[in-house]
Design an enzyme around this catalytic site. Structure first.
Site, short mmCIF file in Angstrom:
data_model
loop_
_atom_site.label_atom_id
_atom_site.label_comp_id
_atom_site.label_asym_id
_atom_site.label_seq_id
_atom_site.Cartn_x
_atom_site.Cartn_y
_atom_site.Cartn_z
CB ILE A 34 38.96 78.68 90.92
CG1 ILE A 34 39.10 78.07 92.41
CG2 ILE A 34 37.32 79.43 91.06
CD1 ILE A 34 39.62 79.04 93.67
CG HIS A 104 38.20 87.28 82.44
ND1 HIS A 104 37.58 88.11 83.16
CD2 HIS A 104 37.33 86.29 82.60
CE1 HIS A 104 36.30 88.00 83.31
NE2 HIS A 104 36.09 86.80 82.95
P1 AMP Z 1 33.39 85.73 84.12
O1 AMP Z 1 31.79 85.35 84.59
O2 AMP Z 1 33.49 85.77 82.60
O3 AMP Z 1 33.49 87.00 84.59
O4 AMP Z 1 34.08 84.69 84.78
C1 AMP Z 1 35.04 84.72 85.95
C2 AMP Z 1 35.60 83.21 86.05
O5 AMP Z 1 36.36 83.52 87.03
C3 AMP Z 1 34.69 82.11 86.54
O6 AMP Z 1 34.61 81.07 85.66
C4 AMP Z 1 35.47 81.88 87.93
O7 AMP Z 1 35.09 80.42 88.30
C5 AMP Z 1 36.76 82.47 87.75
N1 AMP Z 1 37.28 82.53 89.19
C6 AMP Z 1 37.07 83.40 89.96
N2 AMP Z 1 38.00 83.43 91.02
C7 AMP Z 1 39.17 82.70 90.63
C8 AMP Z 1 40.34 82.32 91.06
N3 AMP Z 1 40.72 82.93 92.29
N4 AMP Z 1 41.13 81.49 90.50
C9 AMP Z 1 40.79 81.09 89.20
N5 AMP Z 1 39.64 81.57 88.69
C10 AMP Z 1 38.55 82.29 89.27
#
Ligand code: AMP
Length: 123
Positions: A34, A104
């Site tokens: 996002i 992820h």
């Molecule tokens: P991390 O720091 O590796 O946990 O990264 C989490 C990622 O999830 C970040 O890059 C956010 O921008 C992404 N994120 C959070 N909410 C959403 C969402 N609803 N859809 C897509 N990406 C998301």
């Protein structure tokens, strides 16, 4: 750390929150981040209750681990990144600055990505 079934990626997997899907199979779902940090920034998540890379590689069945990493490669090919190249990473735990507690992998691409990592102060 116990798995939180209310985390945002669990809700995406259940279809309670929309996502821009790139790829899906029995093992994984891939969708656009996002808040993209590169021209292409996609997340790949396993279909299962895994908190982190550590949790996934300790507790998931071999078939799920293999299926998940095949899905990461398939996602990159779906995005057309296999020739130009890409980077993937999995932030894990506090030092890794993982924000969403569902395992992820980030896939970045679409332009030269620069150094692997900004140099960390403790080096
Ligand atoms: P991390 O720091 O590796 O946990 O990264 C989490 C990622 O999830 C970040 O890059 C956010 O921008 C992404 N994120 C959070 N909410 C959403 C969402 N609803 N859809 C897509 N990406 C998301």
């Amino acid at each position: 750390m116990a798995y939180d079934r209310d985390n945002i990626f669990a809700k995406i997997l259940r279809g309670e929150i929309p996502c821009r899907k790139v790829y899906e199979d029995e093992h994984a779902l891939a969708f656009h981040d996002i808040n993209p940090l590169a021209p292409v920034h996609v997340l790949v998540i396993p279909k299962g209750d895994y908190v982190s890379m550590d949790d996934f590689t300790r507790t998931a069945a071999a078939e799920q681990v293999a299926g998940f990493f095949r899905a990461v490669g398939e996602t990159a090919r779906t995005l057309g990144l296999e020739k130009s190249g890409y980077r993937f990473l999995a932030n894990t735990g506090a030092d890794g600055r993982q924000e969403v507690p569902h395992f992820h992998v980030h896939i970045f691409g679409g332009a030269p990505l620069g150094r692997m990592l900004n140099k960390v102060e403790a080096c």
